[in-house]
Scaffold this motif. Structure first.
Motif, PDB file in Angstrom:
ATOM      1  N   ALA A   7       0.850  -1.016  -0.073  1.00 49.40           N
ATOM      2  CA  ALA A   7      -0.051   0.248   0.459  1.00 49.40           C
ATOM      3  C   ALA A   7       0.940   1.480  -0.176  1.00 49.40           C
ATOM      4  N   ASP A   8       2.321   1.192   0.825  1.00 48.92           N
ATOM      5  CA  ASP A   8       3.226   2.383   0.574  1.00 48.92           C
ATOM      6  C   ASP A   8       3.285   2.967  -0.217  1.00 48.92           C
ATOM      7  N   ARG A   9       3.924   1.660  -0.981  1.00 52.55           N
ATOM      8  CA  ARG A   9       4.633   1.641  -2.702  1.00 52.55           C
ATOM      9  C   ARG A   9       3.740   2.213  -3.689  1.00 52.55           C
ATOM     10  N   ALA A  10       2.602   1.747  -2.992  1.00 50.36           N
ATOM     11  CA  ALA A  10       1.419   1.914  -4.047  1.00 50.36           C
ATOM     12  C   ALA A  10       1.353   3.729  -4.108  1.00 50.36           C
ATOM     13  N   ASN A  11       1.454   4.179  -2.962  1.00 52.30           N
ATOM     14  CA  ASN A  11       1.058   6.030  -2.768  1.00 52.30           C
ATOM     15  C   ASN A  11       2.419   6.573  -2.907  1.00 52.30           C
ATOM     16  N   GLY A  12       3.552   5.570  -3.053  1.00 47.82           N
ATOM     17  CA  GLY A  12       4.376   6.948  -3.206  1.00 47.82           C
ATOM     18  C   GLY A  12       5.430   7.018  -1.860  1.00 47.82           C
ATOM     19  N   ALA A  13       4.904   5.971  -1.440  1.00 48.40           N
ATOM     20  CA  ALA A  13       6.046   6.190  -0.505  1.00 48.40           C
ATOM     21  C   ALA A  13       6.731   5.537   0.033  1.00 48.40           C
ATOM     22  N   ARG A  14       8.387   5.437   0.363  1.00 48.75           N
ATOM     23  CA  ARG A  14       9.377   4.481   0.117  1.00 48.75           C
ATOM     24  C   ARG A  14       9.961   4.127   1.847  1.00 48.75           C
ATOM     25  N   THR A  15       9.296   3.516   1.942  1.00 51.30           N
ATOM     26  CA  THR A  15       9.963   2.918   2.726  1.00 51.30           C
ATOM     27  C   THR A  15      11.127   2.427   3.516  1.00 51.30           C
ATOM     28  N   LEU A  16      12.015   1.642   4.597  1.00 55.75           N
ATOM     29  CA  LEU A  16      12.727   0.907   4.978  1.00 55.75           C
ATOM     30  C   LEU A  16      11.796  -0.830   4.831  1.00 55.75           C
ATOM     31  N   ALA A  17      11.041  -0.835   4.753  1.00 53.60           N
ATOM     32  CA  ALA A  17      10.080  -2.602   4.785  1.00 53.60           C
ATOM     33  C   ALA A  17      10.321  -3.222   3.700  1.00 53.60           C
ATOM     34  N   ASN A  18       9.840  -1.389   3.071  1.00 59.81           N
ATOM     35  CA  ASN A  18       9.772  -1.938   0.791  1.00 59.81           C
ATOM     36  C   ASN A  18      10.361  -1.661   0.327  1.00 59.81           C
ATOM     37  N   SER A  19      11.436  -1.146   1.027  1.00 61.69           N
ATOM     38  CA  SER A  19      12.495  -0.934  -0.427  1.00 61.69           C
ATOM     39  C   SER A  19      13.686  -2.070   0.020  1.00 61.69           C
ATOM     40  N   LEU A  20      13.421  -2.980   1.349  1.00 61.84           N
ATOM     41  CA  LEU A  20      13.821  -4.888   1.140  1.00 61.84           C
ATOM     42  C   LEU A  20      13.039  -5.704   0.327  1.00 61.84           C
TER      43      LEU A  20
END
Length: 267
Positions: free
Chosen positions: A168-181
Motif C-alpha cells: 500500500a505504501d509503495r502504491a502511494n509513492g511512500a518509500r519505507t525501509l520495509a518496502n525497500s528491502l
C-alpha cells in the motif's frame, strides 16, 4: 542518585507533547495524501473516519507545541546550551517525519528518524535534565546501555506497521525501509528488533545487574508476536500489540532503573 520531581515532570510532559505533535502531524499529512484510508487494517485513522476533524487536529498540535516549548525553556534553564541541539533536532524530526518538503517517512528514513527522535534523543535529553548538565562518562555509558532495548522496540512498532503496509505504501509513492528491502529481509529486521531487545536485556542482567532482567518478565507476551512475524502475520491488531509490549517492557525497565541508579552513591 535521585532525580528531582520537577525535572522528571519536565522530561515526561515534554516527551509526551513531542510524541503528540509527531503523531498528529503524521495523521494530518497521511490523511491529506491518501496514505491513510478508512479501511487500513489495525489503525484508528481518526481523521479519515471523521472521529477528529482537521481543525481539531491542528488545535491539538498547537496546544502540544505550546506545552513542549514551555518544557524546552525549563530544560534550557536547568541545563543550558548542551541541551539545545537535542531539543532543536528532536523538534525537527517530530515535525518533518511526515511534513513536506522533507517527509522523512517517505524517503526510507522513518526507522532512523524514530530511533533518533524518540529513542536516542529522549535518552540523551532525559540524562541531561536529570543531571543538570553534562553527565559523567560512566553515567553516559550506562544511559546508552539501558536505552538500546527500549529504542529497538519503539522502532519495531514503526517497522511492523510499514512491513504490514509494504504494498500500500509503495502504491502511494511512500518509500519505507520495509518496502525497500525484500520481504524476507524486512521480516528479519522486525524479528531482530523485537528479539534483539530481549537478548540485549539478558546481557544487561548478566553483566550489569540482575535487576535489569525485570523486562524479561514480558517475554511470554513477545513470543506470539515473534511467531506471527515469522509467518508474516502482522495484520489486524498486531501493531497495537507491539506498542503495548513496548509500554510494558518500558515500565519494567523504568522500575529496574529505579532499583539500580545510574550513578553510584555519592556521585
Amino acid at each position: 542518585r535521585t532525580i528531582p520531581v520537577g525535572p522528571f515532570l519536565v522530561v515526561l510532559v515534554g516527551a509526551i507533547s513531542a510524541q503528540t505533535i509527531a503523531n498528529v502531524v503524521n495523521d494530518l499529512y497521511d490523511a491529506r495524501t491518501g496514505l491513510d484510508r478508512p479501511d487500513n487494517a489495525g489503525a484508528m485513522n481518526a481523521l479519515v473516519r471523521g472521529i477528529v476533524s482537521e481543525k481539531e487536529a491542528r488545535a491539538i498540535v498547537l496546544v502540544a507545541s505550546a506545552i513542549a516549548l514551555v518544557c524546552a525553556a525549563l530544560a534550557i534553564v536547568r541545563v543550558g546550551p548542551p541541551i539545545v541541539p537535542w531539543l532543536v533536532g528532536g523538534g525537527l524530526v517530530a515535525f518533518f517525519y511526515t511534513a513536506p518538503p522533507i517527509a522523512l517517512k517517505r524517503r526510507a528514513l522513518g526507522d532512523l528518524a524514530v530511533a533518533f527522535g524518540f529513542g536516542v534523543g529522549y535518552a540523551a535529553g532525559a540524562a541531561l535534565v536529570a543531571t543538570g548538565g553534562e553527565p559523567s562518562p560512566e553515567v553516559r555509558t550506562r544511559v546508552w546501555l539501558w536505552a538500546v532495548p527500549a529504542i529497538a522496540l519503539v522502532v519495531a512498532i514503526l517497522h511492523a506497521n510499514n512491513h504490514r503496509d509494504r504494498e500500500a505504501d509503495r502504491a502511494n509513492g511512500a518509500r519505507t525501509l520495509a518496502n525497500s528491502l525484500s520481504l524476507g529481509r524486512s521480516r528479519a529486521v522486525l524479528l531482530g528488533l523485537v528479539g534483539g531487545a530481549y537478548a540485549w536485556t539478558a546481557g544487561l542482567a548478566l553483566f550489569v545487574s540482575p535487576w535489569a532482567g525485570l523486562p524479561l518478565l514480558t517475554f511470554p507476551l513477545a513470543v506470539p508476536l515473534l511467531r506471527r512475524a515469522a509467518r508474516d502475520d502482522v495484520g489486524g491488531m498486531y501493531v497495537p500489540e507491539i506498542a503495548k509490549l513496548h509500554g510494558l517492557f518500558g515500565g519494567a525497565l523504568a522500575l529496574a532503573l529505579a532499583l539500580v541508579p545510574l550513578a553510584p552513591p555519592g556521585r
